[in-house]
Design a protein around this motif. Structure first.
Motif, PDB file in Angstrom:
ATOM      1  N   ARG A 197     -36.561  60.623 -15.334  1.00 48.24           N
ATOM      2  CA  ARG A 197     -37.170  61.837 -14.803  1.00 48.24           C
ATOM      3  C   ARG A 197     -36.033  61.703 -13.088  1.00 48.24           C
ATOM      4  O   ARG A 197     -35.337  62.425 -12.821  1.00 48.24           O
ATOM      5  CB  ARG A 197     -38.149  61.703 -13.846  1.00 48.24           C
ATOM      6  N   TRP A 198     -36.336  60.355 -13.254  1.00 50.63           N
ATOM      7  CA  TRP A 198     -34.758  60.207 -11.763  1.00 50.63           C
ATOM      8  C   TRP A 198     -33.736  59.585 -11.859  1.00 50.63           C
ATOM      9  O   TRP A 198     -33.104  58.924 -10.714  1.00 50.63           O
ATOM     10  CB  TRP A 198     -35.604  59.191 -10.611  1.00 50.63           C
ATOM     11  N   ARG A 199     -32.735  59.241 -12.828  1.00 51.65           N
ATOM     12  CA  ARG A 199     -32.354  58.478 -13.371  1.00 51.65           C
ATOM     13  C   ARG A 199     -30.519  59.796 -12.082  1.00 51.65           C
ATOM     14  O   ARG A 199     -29.615  58.719 -11.698  1.00 51.65           O
ATOM     15  CB  ARG A 199     -31.975  58.974 -14.988  1.00 51.65           C
ATOM     16  N   SER A 200     -31.113  61.002 -12.561  1.00 45.33           N
ATOM     17  CA  SER A 200     -30.064  62.181 -12.164  1.00 45.33           C
ATOM     18  C   SER A 200     -29.968  61.647 -10.506  1.00 45.33           C
ATOM     19  O   SER A 200     -29.566  62.132  -9.511  1.00 45.33           O
ATOM     20  CB  SER A 200     -29.775  63.672 -12.342  1.00 45.33           C
ATOM     21  N   ARG A 201     -30.866  61.057  -9.461  1.00 42.89           N
ATOM     22  CA  ARG A 201     -31.158  61.043  -8.471  1.00 42.89           C
ATOM     23  C   ARG A 201     -30.511  59.933  -7.839  1.00 42.89           C
ATOM     24  O   ARG A 201     -31.026  59.342  -6.624  1.00 42.89           O
ATOM     25  CB  ARG A 201     -32.507  61.020  -7.695  1.00 42.89           C
ATOM     26  N   GLY A 202     -29.921  58.995  -8.606  1.00 48.09           N
ATOM     27  CA  GLY A 202     -29.231  57.664  -8.151  1.00 48.09           C
ATOM     28  C   GLY A 202     -30.658  56.187  -8.676  1.00 48.09           C
ATOM     29  O   GLY A 202     -30.134  55.313  -7.706  1.00 48.09           O
ATOM     30  N   PHE A 203     -31.461  56.587  -9.492  1.00 47.24           N
ATOM     31  CA  PHE A 203     -32.584  55.573  -9.713  1.00 47.24           C
ATOM     32  C   PHE A 203     -31.825  55.027 -10.746  1.00 47.24           C
ATOM     33  O   PHE A 203     -31.419  55.482 -12.235  1.00 47.24           O
ATOM     34  CB  PHE A 203     -33.678  55.857  -9.589  1.00 47.24           C
ATOM     35  N   VAL A 204     -31.838  53.359 -11.323  1.00 46.03           N
ATOM     36  CA  VAL A 204     -31.153  52.909 -11.918  1.00 46.03           C
ATOM     37  C   VAL A 204     -32.111  51.288 -12.132  1.00 46.03           C
ATOM     38  O   VAL A 204     -32.465  50.573 -11.115  1.00 46.03           O
ATOM     39  CB  VAL A 204     -29.420  51.996 -12.086  1.00 46.03           C
ATOM     40  N   ARG A 205     -32.374  51.229 -13.362  1.00 47.30           N
ATOM     41  CA  ARG A 205     -33.270  49.518 -13.861  1.00 47.30           C
ATOM     42  C   ARG A 205     -31.984  49.137 -13.943  1.00 47.30           C
ATOM     43  O   ARG A 205     -31.182  48.780 -14.037  1.00 47.30           O
ATOM     44  CB  ARG A 205     -33.408  49.918 -15.513  1.00 47.30           C
ATOM     45  N   ILE A 206     -32.844  47.808 -13.248  1.00 48.94           N
ATOM     46  CA  ILE A 206     -32.477  46.078 -12.484  1.00 48.94           C
ATOM     47  C   ILE A 206     -33.084  45.123 -13.675  1.00 48.94           C
ATOM     48  O   ILE A 206     -32.071  44.220 -13.555  1.00 48.94           O
ATOM     49  CB  ILE A 206     -31.698  46.439 -11.822  1.00 48.94           C
ATOM     50  N   HIS A 207     -33.660  45.871 -13.919  1.00 49.65           N
ATOM     51  CA  HIS A 207     -34.985  44.502 -15.174  1.00 49.65           C
ATOM     52  C   HIS A 207     -36.112  45.518 -15.484  1.00 49.65           C
ATOM     53  O   HIS A 207     -36.236  46.713 -15.403  1.00 49.65           O
ATOM     54  CB  HIS A 207     -35.124  43.911 -13.089  1.00 49.65           C
ATOM     55  N   ARG A 208     -36.587  44.896 -16.286  1.00 53.25           N
ATOM     56  CA  ARG A 208     -37.713  44.887 -17.129  1.00 53.25           C
ATOM     57  C   ARG A 208     -38.824  45.960 -15.817  1.00 53.25           C
ATOM     58  O   ARG A 208     -39.549  46.793 -16.878  1.00 53.25           O
ATOM     59  CB  ARG A 208     -38.379  44.457 -18.511  1.00 53.25           C
ATOM     60  N   ARG A 209     -38.923  45.436 -14.936  1.00 48.84           N
ATOM     61  CA  ARG A 209     -40.470  45.152 -13.982  1.00 48.84           C
ATOM     62  C   ARG A 209     -39.275  46.294 -12.883  1.00 48.84           C
ATOM     63  O   ARG A 209     -40.099  46.687 -12.042  1.00 48.84           O
ATOM     64  CB  ARG A 209     -40.808  44.047 -13.402  1.00 48.84           C
ATOM     65  N   HIS A 210     -38.107  46.268 -12.548  1.00 48.49           N
ATOM     66  CA  HIS A 210     -38.260  47.233 -11.445  1.00 48.49           C
ATOM     67  C   HIS A 210     -37.173  48.114 -11.828  1.00 48.49           C
ATOM     68  O   HIS A 210     -35.516  47.865 -12.753  1.00 48.49           O
ATOM     69  CB  HIS A 210     -37.140  46.102 -10.560  1.00 48.49           C
ATOM     70  N   LEU A 211     -37.063  49.309 -10.531  1.00 43.11           N
ATOM     71  CA  LEU A 211     -36.579  50.849 -10.991  1.00 43.11           C
ATOM     72  C   LEU A 211     -36.075  51.104  -9.392  1.00 43.11           C
ATOM     73  O   LEU A 211     -36.782  50.697  -9.079  1.00 43.11           O
ATOM     74  CB  LEU A 211     -36.975  51.673 -11.339  1.00 43.11           C
ATOM     75  N   VAL A 212     -34.622  50.627  -9.352  1.00 36.70           N
ATOM     76  CA  VAL A 212     -34.167  50.948  -8.201  1.00 36.70           C
ATOM     77  C   VAL A 212     -33.374  51.783  -7.329  1.00 36.70           C
ATOM     78  O   VAL A 212     -32.329  52.211  -8.460  1.00 36.70           O
ATOM     79  CB  VAL A 212     -33.201  49.696  -7.307  1.00 36.70           C
TER      80      VAL A 212
END
Length: 254
Positions: A197-212
């Protein structure tokens, strides 16, 4: 009309909960149990009679802190049944919310129970349907009313957190904890859903537990083969599979 069971070892709390549930027009019948063991016996009879039987139970409103078998123990046992009743926790303790939602609780209501807050919990139960309905009814889609905000609950009140204020998101089972500069909030949305949902808003997965959120990353740190990012005052590890993509994104960041 829902068939409910209320479970609390403190008689005044049980009587208050029974009173509030009886006053809700969506509750067709409600019984009380003074402990989890008694509730388990009652639920067993309900399951033996079948989803449409005369002793069926659609939802259990369940306290947590009880002597002997506690509310979490009972909810854990119910996950082993094919068509268990839904569970709404009603408790004075804030600390067990993550465990409760891991056990697929529909809601987590804090004492003292307000009529409006309990009505919201009943609404969520109604949306899920009775056990027999859940086997056949189509799932009702839930739409976020505002793409720039996400609804969260705080002390029984629904508030709207701006997506731009969220620094990072932490996976907690089928739920996610949203972190902002002012605190955190637990929402009933998987991390994978928020990632999409938020990929286009600049959120990126950095770990299986974290989205930044990229714009909240203050530093990228490299130390003897490990990669981490500084988000506010918190340092988060970056997994190897996401490190290169993250570095590329940060290099292109305006």
């Amino acid at each position: 009309m829902l068939r409910a069971l209320a479970v609390d070892d403190e008689l005044p709390s049980l009587e208050e909960l029974l009173y509030l549930l009886t006053a809700d027009p969506r509750i067709g019948s409600v019984e009380g149990a003074a402990d989890a063991t008694e509730a388990l016996r009652r639920i067993n009879r309900a399951l033996e009679s079948g989803p449409g039987g005369p002793e069926a139970i659609d939802v259990v409103f369940l306290d947590i802190n009880m002597p002997g078998l506690d509310g979490l123990d009972l909810a854990r046992l119910l996950t082993g049944f094919a068509r268990p009743p839904l569970v709404v926790f009603v408790t004075a303790h804030e600390d067990f919310a993550v465990q409760a939602f891991d056990l697929k609780a529909i809601d987590y209501v804090l004492k003292p129970v307000r009529k409006e807050r309990l009505a919201e919990a009943v609404r969520r139960v109604v949306e899920r349907g009775t056990p027999e309905q859940r086997g056949t009814a189509p799932r009702i889609p839930v739409h976020e009313p505002d793409p720039d905000h996400i609804p969260v609950e705080l002390g029984g009140v629904t508030r709207f957190v701006a997506v731009d204020d969220i620094t990072h998101v932490e996976a907690q089972g089928d739920y996610a904890r949203l972190h902002t500069g002012r605190g955190s909030h637990l929402v009933r949305i998987p991390l994978s859903t928020l990632e999409e949902r938020w990929r286009s808003r600049g959120f990126v997965r950095i770990h299986r537990r974290h989205l930044v959120a990229l714009h909240h990353i203050g530093e990228l740190r490299l130390d003897t083969g490990t990669v981490s990012v500084l988000v506010g005052s918190e340092e988060l590890q970056v997994s190897r599979r996401h490190a290169r993509e993250l570095r590329d994104l940060l290099m292109r960041r305006p």
